[in-house]
Design a protein around this motif. Structure first.
Motif, mmCIF file in Angstrom:
data_model
loop_
_atom_site.group_PDB
_atom_site.id
_atom_site.type_symbol
_atom_site.label_atom_id
_atom_site.label_comp_id
_atom_site.label_asym_id
_atom_site.label_seq_id
_atom_site.Cartn_x
_atom_site.Cartn_y
_atom_site.Cartn_z
ATOM 1 N N UNK A 1 -11.711 41.990 -35.141
ATOM 2 C CA UNK A 1 -11.207 43.347 -35.876
ATOM 3 C C UNK A 1 -11.531 44.607 -35.271
ATOM 4 N N UNK A 2 -11.142 44.384 -33.531
ATOM 5 C CA UNK A 2 -11.292 45.955 -33.149
ATOM 6 C C UNK A 2 -9.779 46.340 -32.991
ATOM 7 N N UNK A 3 -8.714 45.866 -33.570
ATOM 8 C CA UNK A 3 -7.538 46.385 -33.518
ATOM 9 C C UNK A 3 -6.454 45.755 -32.453
ATOM 10 N N UNK A 4 -6.704 44.647 -31.699
ATOM 11 C CA UNK A 4 -6.224 44.055 -30.619
ATOM 12 C C UNK A 4 -6.197 42.579 -30.957
ATOM 13 N N UNK A 5 -4.950 41.976 -30.864
ATOM 14 C CA UNK A 5 -4.966 40.551 -31.223
ATOM 15 C C UNK A 5 -5.421 39.789 -30.234
ATOM 16 N N UNK A 6 -5.910 38.750 -30.457
ATOM 17 C CA UNK A 6 -6.498 37.663 -29.594
ATOM 18 C C UNK A 6 -5.705 37.325 -28.467
ATOM 19 N N UNK A 7 -4.450 37.288 -28.529
ATOM 20 C CA UNK A 7 -3.278 36.914 -27.511
ATOM 21 C C UNK A 7 -3.267 38.126 -26.399
ATOM 22 N N UNK A 8 -3.306 39.330 -26.848
ATOM 23 C CA UNK A 8 -3.424 40.409 -25.959
ATOM 24 C C UNK A 8 -4.716 40.410 -25.161
ATOM 25 N N UNK A 9 -5.814 40.267 -26.141
ATOM 26 C CA UNK A 9 -7.155 40.155 -25.403
ATOM 27 C C UNK A 9 -7.414 39.096 -24.272
ATOM 28 N N UNK A 10 -6.631 38.060 -24.513
ATOM 29 C CA UNK A 10 -6.751 36.922 -23.579
ATOM 30 C C UNK A 10 -5.541 36.717 -22.555
ATOM 31 N N UNK A 11 -4.542 37.963 -22.755
ATOM 32 C CA UNK A 11 -3.471 38.110 -21.812
ATOM 33 C C UNK A 11 -2.362 37.135 -21.865
ATOM 34 N N UNK A 12 -2.125 36.494 -23.106
ATOM 35 C CA UNK A 12 -1.337 35.733 -23.343
ATOM 36 C C UNK A 12 -0.142 36.307 -24.418
ATOM 37 N N UNK A 13 1.112 36.368 -23.988
ATOM 38 C CA UNK A 13 2.367 37.076 -24.996
ATOM 39 C C UNK A 13 2.336 35.912 -26.178
ATOM 40 N N UNK A 14 2.228 36.153 -27.210
ATOM 41 C CA UNK A 14 2.384 35.392 -28.385
ATOM 42 C C UNK A 14 3.760 35.128 -28.830
ATOM 43 N N UNK A 15 4.465 34.024 -28.485
ATOM 44 C CA UNK A 15 5.783 33.630 -28.959
ATOM 45 C C UNK A 15 5.524 31.981 -28.958
ATOM 46 N N UNK A 16 6.349 31.288 -29.954
ATOM 47 C CA UNK A 16 6.378 30.102 -30.159
ATOM 48 C C UNK A 16 6.576 29.270 -28.874
ATOM 49 N N UNK A 17 7.441 29.783 -28.127
ATOM 50 C CA UNK A 17 7.879 29.131 -26.894
ATOM 51 C C UNK A 17 6.839 29.092 -26.043
ATOM 52 N N UNK A 18 5.859 30.148 -25.971
ATOM 53 C CA UNK A 18 4.623 30.247 -25.107
ATOM 54 C C UNK A 18 3.679 29.136 -25.699
ATOM 55 N N UNK A 19 3.593 29.201 -26.908
ATOM 56 C CA UNK A 19 2.403 28.321 -27.705
ATOM 57 C C UNK A 19 3.236 26.908 -27.285
ATOM 58 N N UNK A 20 4.229 26.573 -27.376
ATOM 59 C CA UNK A 20 4.709 25.245 -27.100
ATOM 60 C C UNK A 20 4.437 24.862 -25.605
ATOM 61 N N UNK A 21 4.819 25.742 -24.580
ATOM 62 C CA UNK A 21 4.531 25.511 -23.387
ATOM 63 C C UNK A 21 3.146 25.323 -23.084
ATOM 64 N N UNK A 22 2.394 26.306 -23.608
ATOM 65 C CA UNK A 22 0.927 25.935 -23.366
ATOM 66 C C UNK A 22 0.376 24.459 -23.799
ATOM 67 N N UNK A 23 0.793 24.193 -24.752
ATOM 68 C CA UNK A 23 0.262 22.914 -25.496
ATOM 69 C C UNK A 23 0.812 21.738 -24.580
ATOM 70 N N UNK A 24 2.049 21.843 -23.713
ATOM 71 C CA UNK A 24 2.574 20.745 -23.066
ATOM 72 C C UNK A 24 2.096 20.967 -21.465
ATOM 73 N N UNK A 25 2.080 22.070 -21.279
ATOM 74 C CA UNK A 25 1.678 22.354 -19.685
ATOM 75 C C UNK A 25 1.212 23.688 -19.438
ATOM 76 N N UNK A 26 -0.131 23.795 -19.826
ATOM 77 C CA UNK A 26 -0.704 25.343 -19.648
ATOM 78 C C UNK A 26 -0.305 25.934 -18.060
#
Length: 151
Positions: free
Chosen positions: A85-110
């Motif tokens: 609740x600091x106004x920044x998404x988990x993805x941004x804080x972790x340096x990750x662009x939140x798209x379904x394609x990136x999530x799928x790639x992360x799951x298969x081959x991070x």
């Protein structure tokens, strides 16, 4: 009886050693840092889902609770949430662009994804000023001055 005890010990050691590290399950898990105040140097925080830098089974922070809710899996929903609740998404804080394609790639081959630099901690509200002081009430952190973000 002794053989049975040896078998149990070997089984338990194998289970403990083969348990996957959650740091591998979240983007930049080994690179998460916490910066309590604007003038502080960032501190490495490998127990990303916990309230202390060294984890225990019972001290999850809000990100750790949400990660567990999603079966310890990095999902699009978790990526887009702002667990601390600091106004920044988990993805941004972790340096990750939140798209379904990136999530799928992360799951298969991070390792095939190029990650950004983490900008904060997804489970600890930063900097520890204003509303973050209340969000971080269960943590032992320095409180920064509201005006300058300093101790």
């Amino acid at each position: 009886m002794l053989l049975h005890a040896v078998f149990i010990v070997i089984t338990m050691v194998s289970y403990i050693q083969s348990y996957p590290s959650y740091l591998d399950e979240i983007p930049n898990g080994y690179n998460v840092k916490y910066k309590p105040c604007a003038d502080d140097d960032p501190v490495s925080w490998l127990a990303v889902g916990h309230v202390q830098k060294q984890a225990s089974d019972t001290d999850r922070n809000k990100f750790g609770e949400r990660f567990a809710y999603y079966n310890n899996t990095w999902t699009l929903e978790l990526c887009n949430e702002d667990s601390d609740l600091d106004g920044v998404t988990n993805g941004v804080e972790l340096g990750f662009t939140c798209t379904q394609s990136n999530i799928d790639t992360w799951a298969d081959n991070p390792t095939s994804l190029t990650l950004g630099t983490p900008t904060g901690h997804p489970g600890i509200c930063e900097p520890n000023t204003g509303t973050c002081v209340e969000q971080n009430a269960n943590l032992t952190l320095p409180v920064c001055s509201t005006a300058a973000g300093k101790k």
